[in-house]
Motif scaffolding. Structure first.
Motif, mmCIF file in Angstrom:
data_model
loop_
_atom_site.group_PDB
_atom_site.id
_atom_site.type_symbol
_atom_site.label_atom_id
_atom_site.label_comp_id
_atom_site.label_asym_id
_atom_site.label_seq_id
_atom_site.Cartn_x
_atom_site.Cartn_y
_atom_site.Cartn_z
ATOM 1 N N ALA A 1 0.870 -1.280 0.137
ATOM 2 C CA ALA A 1 -0.018 -0.180 0.080
ATOM 3 C C ALA A 1 0.833 1.325 -0.198
ATOM 4 O O ALA A 1 0.843 2.365 0.747
ATOM 5 C CB ALA A 1 -0.585 0.212 1.204
ATOM 6 N N LYS A 2 2.196 1.007 -0.767
ATOM 7 C CA LYS A 2 2.788 3.003 -0.737
ATOM 8 C C LYS A 2 2.084 3.570 -2.198
ATOM 9 O O LYS A 2 1.323 2.970 -2.822
ATOM 10 C CB LYS A 2 4.096 1.925 -1.269
ATOM 11 N N ARG B 1 6.845 15.263 6.893
ATOM 12 C CA ARG B 1 5.964 15.499 7.901
ATOM 13 C C ARG B 1 7.011 16.450 8.992
ATOM 14 O O ARG B 1 7.482 15.820 9.979
ATOM 15 C CB ARG B 1 5.428 14.484 8.650
ATOM 16 N N LYS B 2 6.562 18.144 9.264
ATOM 17 C CA LYS B 2 7.256 18.675 10.318
ATOM 18 C C LYS B 2 7.010 18.130 11.809
ATOM 19 O O LYS B 2 7.767 18.476 12.444
ATOM 20 C CB LYS B 2 7.052 20.190 9.696
ATOM 21 N N GLN B 3 5.239 18.049 11.731
ATOM 22 C CA GLN B 3 5.075 17.091 13.359
ATOM 23 C C GLN B 3 5.613 15.838 13.822
ATOM 24 O O GLN B 3 6.094 16.480 14.917
ATOM 25 C CB GLN B 3 3.024 17.463 13.247
ATOM 26 N N GLU B 4 5.935 15.269 12.643
ATOM 27 C CA GLU B 4 6.298 14.270 13.242
ATOM 28 C C GLU B 4 8.067 14.075 12.840
ATOM 29 O O GLU B 4 8.795 13.141 13.518
ATOM 30 C CB GLU B 4 5.565 12.979 12.176
ATOM 31 N N ASN B 5 8.631 15.194 12.592
ATOM 32 C CA ASN B 5 9.920 14.999 12.461
ATOM 33 C C ASN B 5 10.361 14.005 11.361
ATOM 34 O O ASN B 5 11.386 13.660 12.119
ATOM 35 C CB ASN B 5 10.971 15.459 13.036
ATOM 36 N N MET B 6 9.913 13.804 10.451
ATOM 37 C CA MET B 6 9.730 12.336 9.035
ATOM 38 C C MET B 6 9.683 13.428 8.275
ATOM 39 O O MET B 6 9.098 13.382 8.031
ATOM 40 C CB MET B 6 9.021 11.568 10.099
ATOM 41 N N VAL B 7 10.718 11.783 7.665
ATOM 42 C CA VAL B 7 10.555 12.237 5.654
ATOM 43 C C VAL B 7 9.958 10.574 5.694
ATOM 44 O O VAL B 7 10.011 9.448 5.962
ATOM 45 C CB VAL B 7 12.372 12.460 5.306
ATOM 46 N N SER B 8 8.837 10.758 4.577
ATOM 47 C CA SER B 8 8.684 9.538 3.831
ATOM 48 C C SER B 8 8.456 9.010 2.330
ATOM 49 O O SER B 8 8.653 10.468 1.664
ATOM 50 C CB SER B 8 7.082 9.493 4.181
ATOM 51 N N GLY B 9 8.740 8.689 1.730
ATOM 52 C CA GLY B 9 8.480 8.320 0.390
ATOM 53 C C GLY B 9 10.445 7.903 -0.375
ATOM 54 O O GLY B 9 10.100 7.992 -1.518
ATOM 55 N N LEU B 10 10.906 7.987 0.090
ATOM 56 C CA LEU B 10 12.110 7.984 -0.461
ATOM 57 C C LEU B 10 12.671 6.125 -1.125
ATOM 58 O O LEU B 10 12.791 6.355 -0.908
ATOM 59 C CB LEU B 10 13.714 8.249 0.752
ATOM 60 N N THR B 11 11.492 5.515 -0.507
ATOM 61 C CA THR B 11 11.837 3.940 -0.317
ATOM 62 C C THR B 11 11.450 3.966 -1.845
ATOM 63 O O THR B 11 11.053 3.265 -3.033
ATOM 64 C CB THR B 11 11.448 3.326 0.572
ATOM 65 N N THR B 12 10.147 4.872 -2.042
ATOM 66 C CA THR B 12 9.373 4.674 -3.453
ATOM 67 C C THR B 12 9.587 5.665 -4.311
ATOM 68 O O THR B 12 9.723 5.271 -5.707
ATOM 69 C CB THR B 12 7.562 5.565 -3.171
#
Length: 148
Positions: free
Chosen positions: A27-28, A88-99
């Motif tokens: 589900a990416k 995502r600033k609130q979570e201090n997280m980067v997503s989508g790099l693997t995609t």
């Protein structure tokens, strides 16, 4: 020669689609259709780059580099991949790099198929799938240790 070209884009589409199915299953953001199209398009660009301008490349006045179109696939996929990366600033997280990386390597697999390097493209596809599954396995193990 046309049948060989069709085989090249077909194999590229199948290999890209297999990688896309794994991403779809997880589900990416980019799934089957995206990876299918990226591999197919990259293979087609490679074929057009290498063989599409044969009549105009026979002159002594010009020097043509067939890798120029293929190199632009890398830039174009970088642009598409950048669109999948979210901070995502609130979570201090980067997503989508693997995609993004998956799209990048899928384009490379498509270029390899377009160049007729089926074994290399297949080996790379297998390595991508093994890497994604191993990554998922280790993430689950790490999550279990965090919860304990």
């Amino acid at each position: 020669m046309e049948y060989e070209f069709i085989l090249r884009i077909f194999i590229a589409a199948v290999l890209g689609g297999i990688i896309g199915l794994e991403r779809e299953y997880r589900a990416k953001e980019a799934g089957f259709r995206t990876h299918f199209l990226v591999a197919l398009g990259a293979a087609l660009f490679m074929i057009v780059s290498a063989y599409g301008f044969g009549d105009s490349m026979t002159t002594d006045l010009h020097r043509w580099d067939v890798s120029r179109v293929a190199s632009q696939v890398v830039s174009g996929i970088g642009f598409i991949g950048a669109g999948t990366i979210i901070f995502r600033k609130q979570e201090n997280m980067v997503s989508g790099l693997t995609t993004a990386a998956g799209l990048w390597v899928t384009a490379a697999i498509g270029l390899a198929c377009g160049g007729g390097m089926y074994i290399l493209a297949t080996a790379a596809s297998i390595m991508v799938l093994v890497g994604l599954e191993a990554f998922n396995f280790f993430l689950r193990k790490m999550d279990k240790h965090r919860k304990e």
